[in-house]
Design a protein around this motif. Structure first.
Motif, PDB file in Angstrom:
ATOM      1  N   ILE A 237      -2.972   8.915  -6.783  1.00 51.62           N
ATOM      2  CA  ILE A 237      -2.231   8.555  -7.782  1.00 51.62           C
ATOM      3  C   ILE A 237      -0.831   8.098  -7.567  1.00 51.62           C
ATOM      4  O   ILE A 237      -0.298   8.737  -6.665  1.00 51.62           O
ATOM      5  CB  ILE A 237      -2.298   9.744  -8.677  1.00 51.62           C
ATOM      6  N   GLY A 238      -0.540   7.113  -8.185  1.00 51.21           N
ATOM      7  CA  GLY A 238       0.760   6.370  -7.887  1.00 51.21           C
ATOM      8  C   GLY A 238       1.622   6.334  -9.017  1.00 51.21           C
ATOM      9  O   GLY A 238       1.061   6.119 -10.299  1.00 51.21           O
ATOM     10  N   ILE A 239       2.944   5.928  -9.123  1.00 49.55           N
ATOM     11  CA  ILE A 239       3.859   5.678 -10.010  1.00 49.55           C
ATOM     12  C   ILE A 239       4.601   4.278  -9.774  1.00 49.55           C
ATOM     13  O   ILE A 239       4.796   4.037  -8.562  1.00 49.55           O
ATOM     14  CB  ILE A 239       4.940   6.741 -10.399  1.00 49.55           C
ATOM     15  N   LEU A 240       5.019   3.577 -10.895  1.00 49.74           N
ATOM     16  CA  LEU A 240       5.654   2.378 -10.620  1.00 49.74           C
ATOM     17  C   LEU A 240       7.071   2.589 -11.531  1.00 49.74           C
ATOM     18  O   LEU A 240       6.910   2.582 -12.986  1.00 49.74           O
ATOM     19  CB  LEU A 240       4.979   1.371 -11.224  1.00 49.74           C
ATOM     20  N   PRO A 241       8.246   3.049 -10.842  1.00 51.68           N
ATOM     21  CA  PRO A 241       9.230   3.033 -11.953  1.00 51.68           C
ATOM     22  C   PRO A 241       9.817   1.893 -12.293  1.00 51.68           C
ATOM     23  O   PRO A 241       9.695   0.732 -11.467  1.00 51.68           O
ATOM     24  CB  PRO A 241      10.394   3.648 -10.771  1.00 51.68           C
ATOM     25  N   TYR A 242      10.437   1.424 -13.457  1.00 51.77           N
ATOM     26  CA  TYR A 242      10.838   0.343 -13.968  1.00 51.77           C
ATOM     27  C   TYR A 242      11.852   0.319 -14.897  1.00 51.77           C
ATOM     28  O   TYR A 242      12.357   1.510 -15.605  1.00 51.77           O
ATOM     29  CB  TYR A 242       9.535  -0.544 -14.557  1.00 51.77           C
ATOM     30  N   ASN A 243      12.532  -0.643 -15.357  1.00 53.51           N
ATOM     31  CA  ASN A 243      13.702  -0.772 -16.253  1.00 53.51           C
ATOM     32  C   ASN A 243      13.418  -2.046 -16.941  1.00 53.51           C
ATOM     33  O   ASN A 243      12.453  -2.896 -16.565  1.00 53.51           O
ATOM     34  CB  ASN A 243      15.347  -0.715 -15.673  1.00 53.51           C
ATOM     35  N   SER A 244      14.119  -2.680 -17.800  1.00 51.83           N
ATOM     36  CA  SER A 244      14.112  -3.688 -18.780  1.00 51.83           C
ATOM     37  C   SER A 244      14.384  -5.065 -17.827  1.00 51.83           C
ATOM     38  O   SER A 244      14.057  -6.160 -18.239  1.00 51.83           O
ATOM     39  CB  SER A 244      15.109  -3.751 -19.793  1.00 51.83           C
ATOM     40  N   LEU A 245      14.933  -4.835 -16.604  1.00 51.46           N
ATOM     41  CA  LEU A 245      14.943  -5.981 -15.637  1.00 51.46           C
ATOM     42  C   LEU A 245      13.947  -6.483 -14.656  1.00 51.46           C
ATOM     43  O   LEU A 245      13.693  -7.282 -14.232  1.00 51.46           O
ATOM     44  CB  LEU A 245      16.332  -6.068 -15.200  1.00 51.46           C
ATOM     45  N   GLU A 246      13.509  -4.919 -13.996  1.00 47.78           N
ATOM     46  CA  GLU A 246      12.664  -5.032 -13.124  1.00 47.78           C
ATOM     47  C   GLU A 246      11.950  -3.990 -12.659  1.00 47.78           C
ATOM     48  O   GLU A 246      12.240  -2.898 -13.258  1.00 47.78           O
ATOM     49  CB  GLU A 246      13.418  -5.433 -11.661  1.00 47.78           C
ATOM     50  N   ASN A 247      10.838  -4.000 -11.838  1.00 51.70           N
ATOM     51  CA  ASN A 247      10.194  -3.003 -11.222  1.00 51.70           C
ATOM     52  C   ASN A 247      10.788  -2.328  -9.992  1.00 51.70           C
ATOM     53  O   ASN A 247      11.521  -3.186  -9.521  1.00 51.70           O
ATOM     54  CB  ASN A 247       8.715  -3.178 -11.093  1.00 51.70           C
TER      55      ASN A 247
END
Length: 287
Positions: A237-247
């Motif tokens: 199981i993995g996660i991908l953190p992100y914001n409005s500009l990039e991952n």
């Protein structure tokens, strides 16, 4: 003679002297100015000393003045940002000031604090740094062609979204009321460095060699192993953190194995006399 206004020395008024023995009619010498005030002017004079005594000394002959160099300074350092996302440039505009009246080409040097040498450019020149992550300090030093002045530093941070995940998939945590068996899991995840949220993914393979970005689960933490993971196969199981500009970067849990379902009994022997005992033999048991 050293003074703020550039006064000439006289036979009775001077800041220091140096005796230069010579039989030549011309020559040169070097004078070391100890503790001289920067910005003051120096005027040198020459007196010829006759061997017959002071009555035969020549009159003093003075030359032009020389200004003791004032150190340059960094008058302004303008920084475009202190916190940026990865790949975003941070720009600096730097100006050098100098109080000397002489015409000098003012420059400044810059380098990251981890670098050894400065790179010098003309005063007023813009420079930029583009980094993917981490914190950085940039050192600046003024230069007037003769000497360098005091160092000044500016810092910036590249906040690429980041995160962490912890998954519990203990073999005793499963639902025996469904078929095939639903393996329950517990996920704990967090994010930082400018991330606005995280997305959950899984990846699976028949061997423990897992690679790639996996398949999206959603934005909520899963509570069971995805049905698409075949019993007996490996998964993460993995996660991908992100914001409005990039991952950010994918972050993966430990590797687990989805348990296999039990098979039907291979044989069933029943004691016909009163059905007092029942013996069943299984091909395999629940993990």
């Amino acid at each position: 003679y050293i003074s703020s206004g550039g006064s000439a020395p006289s036979m009775s008024s001077y800041s220091g002297s140096k005796n230069v023995p010579s039989t030549s009619t011309s020559g040169s010498t070097t004078i070391t100015l100890s503790n001289a005030t920067r910005g003051y002017k120096v005027v040198c004079g020459v007196v010829t000393l006759g061997s017959a005594g002071s009555s035969y000394y020549s009159s003093i002959k003075t030359g032009g003045s020389v200004t003791i160099n004032s150190l340059p300074s960094l008058s302004t350092i303008t920084q475009s940002a202190t916190n940026v996302n990865s790949g975003t440039s941070v720009t600096f505009s730097v100006s050098v000031a100098d109080s000397n009246s002489s015409s000098q080409t003012l420059k400044y040097g810059y380098k990251l604090s981890t670098d050894s040498n400065y790179t010098y450019v003309n005063s007023g020149t813009q420079i930029s740094f583009t980094k993917t992550s981490g914190s950085y300090t940039v050192n600046f030093i003024p230069y007037d062609g003769l000497e360098t002045g005091a160092v000044s530093s500016k810092s910036f941070t590249v906040n690429r979204p980041s995160g962490s995940i912890s998954v519990s998939a203990n073999d005793s945590i499963y639902n025996t009321l469904t078929y095939p068996i639903t393996k329950k899991i517990s996920c704990s995840a967090s994010y930082a460095n400018g991330a606005n949220g995280i997305k959950y993914y899984y990846r699976t393979n028949s061997t423990s060699s897992l690679s790639g970005n996996g398949t999206l689960i959603g934005t909520s933490a899963p509570t069971q192993v995805p049905d698409a993971v075949s019993p007996g196969n490996y998964y993460q199981i993995g996660i991908l953190p992100y914001n409005s500009l990039e991952n950010g970067n994918y972050v993966w849990s430990d590797i687990f194995i989805k348990p296999t379902a039990p098979t039907a009994p291979s044989s069933l022997l029943i004691n016909a006399s009163g059905f007092s005992s029942l013996t069943a033999f299984y091909n395999n048991k629940i993990d």
